[in-house]
Scaffold this active site. Structure first.
Site, PDB file in Angstrom:
ATOM      1  N   HIS A  49      47.389 -47.172  -8.864  1.00 35.45           N
ATOM      2  CA  HIS A  49      48.349 -46.713  -7.432  1.00 35.45           C
ATOM      3  C   HIS A  49      49.111 -45.498  -8.732  1.00 35.45           C
ATOM      4  O   HIS A  49      49.146 -44.395  -8.576  1.00 35.45           O
ATOM      5  CB  HIS A  49      49.481 -47.970  -7.265  1.00 35.45           C
ATOM      6  CG  HIS A  49      48.935 -48.787  -6.218  1.00 35.45           C
ATOM      7  ND1 HIS A  49      47.887 -47.813  -5.108  1.00 35.45           N
ATOM      8  CD2 HIS A  49      48.600 -50.343  -6.352  1.00 35.45           C
ATOM      9  CE1 HIS A  49      47.477 -49.360  -4.504  1.00 35.45           C
ATOM     10  NE2 HIS A  49      47.923 -50.641  -5.253  1.00 35.45           N
ATOM     11  N   HIS A 106      43.926 -52.563 -10.718  1.00 38.04           N
ATOM     12  CA  HIS A 106      44.658 -52.366  -8.945  1.00 38.04           C
ATOM     13  C   HIS A 106      45.679 -51.218  -9.824  1.00 38.04           C
ATOM     14  O   HIS A 106      46.298 -50.877  -9.140  1.00 38.04           O
ATOM     15  CB  HIS A 106      44.694 -53.741  -8.171  1.00 38.04           C
ATOM     16  CG  HIS A 106      45.766 -53.459  -7.306  1.00 38.04           C
ATOM     17  ND1 HIS A 106      44.669 -53.420  -6.055  1.00 38.04           N
ATOM     18  CD2 HIS A 106      46.928 -53.108  -6.131  1.00 38.04           C
ATOM     19  CE1 HIS A 106      45.252 -53.360  -4.683  1.00 38.04           C
ATOM     20  NE2 HIS A 106      46.877 -52.934  -5.568  1.00 38.04           N
ATOM     21  N   GLU A 107      46.961 -52.307 -10.142  1.00 40.22           N
ATOM     22  CA  GLU A 107      48.330 -51.527 -10.188  1.00 40.22           C
ATOM     23  C   GLU A 107      48.193 -50.317 -11.116  1.00 40.22           C
ATOM     24  O   GLU A 107      49.199 -49.169 -10.600  1.00 40.22           O
ATOM     25  CB  GLU A 107      49.313 -52.426 -10.650  1.00 40.22           C
ATOM     26  CG  GLU A 107      49.634 -53.290 -10.159  1.00 40.22           C
ATOM     27  CD  GLU A 107      50.338 -53.836  -8.407  1.00 40.22           C
ATOM     28  OE1 GLU A 107      50.941 -52.724  -8.414  1.00 40.22           O
ATOM     29  OE2 GLU A 107      49.786 -54.468  -7.262  1.00 40.22           O
TER      30      GLU A 107
END
Length: 213
Positions: free
Chosen positions: A57, A53-54
């Site tokens: 980004h 998820h990170e």
């Protein structure tokens, strides 16, 4: 180039272990033996869900030419631990900070939606694997373990997606909504359906429904 700083790697590792423990506490019912038993399974789901998820980004940020770095939020980790003892996890261990003098709502929205989309994709991948191994889980211990891992991975990733898409404060949902209402509705609807199925039916019942068993 996709680079990491030493402090960023450290923060990711700390956040990974603490968030894994939080979800293990919730799923283990605060029973120490159950927590230790389920922790390895949770780490797979959280490891893929949280880290990717990170990185979603970070990758999109750097694709647009910005420097992006994950930074730990100690207060968020403590709060996550506290909430886990009440049966839920408010997962806000940190965030990827994108350094830019100026950024349009569109770019900010695309960077923000990348993380939840990764979680949605992972949830569907875990569900697909769970469906594939379920028939053999009755006769194979390896398949049972793989099914449990995928069940936890599906549940955690669908939850992370819908949680981060909430249009609250500085969560991803606020920035996605500001950029494109339609995309926000579609992504949070998909994440919401996946999460609702996990919470109401349970993964095994969902798998049995899909394969017609």
């Amino acid at each position: 180039m996709f680079k990491f700083t030493r402090s960023e790697v450290r923060d990711l590792i700390i956040a990974f272990f603490v968030i894994s423990l939080c979800f293990a506490i919730v799923n283990g019912g605060r029973n120490p033996n159950a927590i230790l038993t389920i922790l390895p399974f949770v780490m797979v789901g959280v490891g893929s869900g949280f880290i990717l998820h990170e990185l979603g980004h970070k990758f999109v940020s750097m694709k647009y030419g910005y420097w992006a770095e994950f930074k730990l939020w100690p207060q968020g980790l403590i709060f996550a631990l506290i909430t886990s003892f009440f049966g839920f996890v408010f997962a806000a261990p940190g965030a990827v900070y994108t350094y830019a003098n100026y950024m349009t709502d569109e770019i900010n929205g695309k960077i923000s939606v990348a993380g939840p989309v990764v979680n949605i994709i992972l949830a569907l991948v875990f569900l697909a694997i769970a469906i594939a191994v379920y028939p053999s889980a009755f006769t194979s211990e390896t398949s049972v373990i793989l099914f449990i891992v995928c069940s936890v991975g599906y549940s955690i990733n669908s939850f992370l997606a819908v949680f981060n898409l909430l249009p609250i404060g500085n969560l991803d949902g606020s920035k996605v909504l500001r950029w494109n209402v339609g995309i926000w509705i579609i992504t949070i609807a998909i994440a919401g359906i996946l999460t609702a199925a996990s919470m109401t039916m349970g993964v095994e019942s969902l798998v049995r429904l899909i394969i017609g068993m």
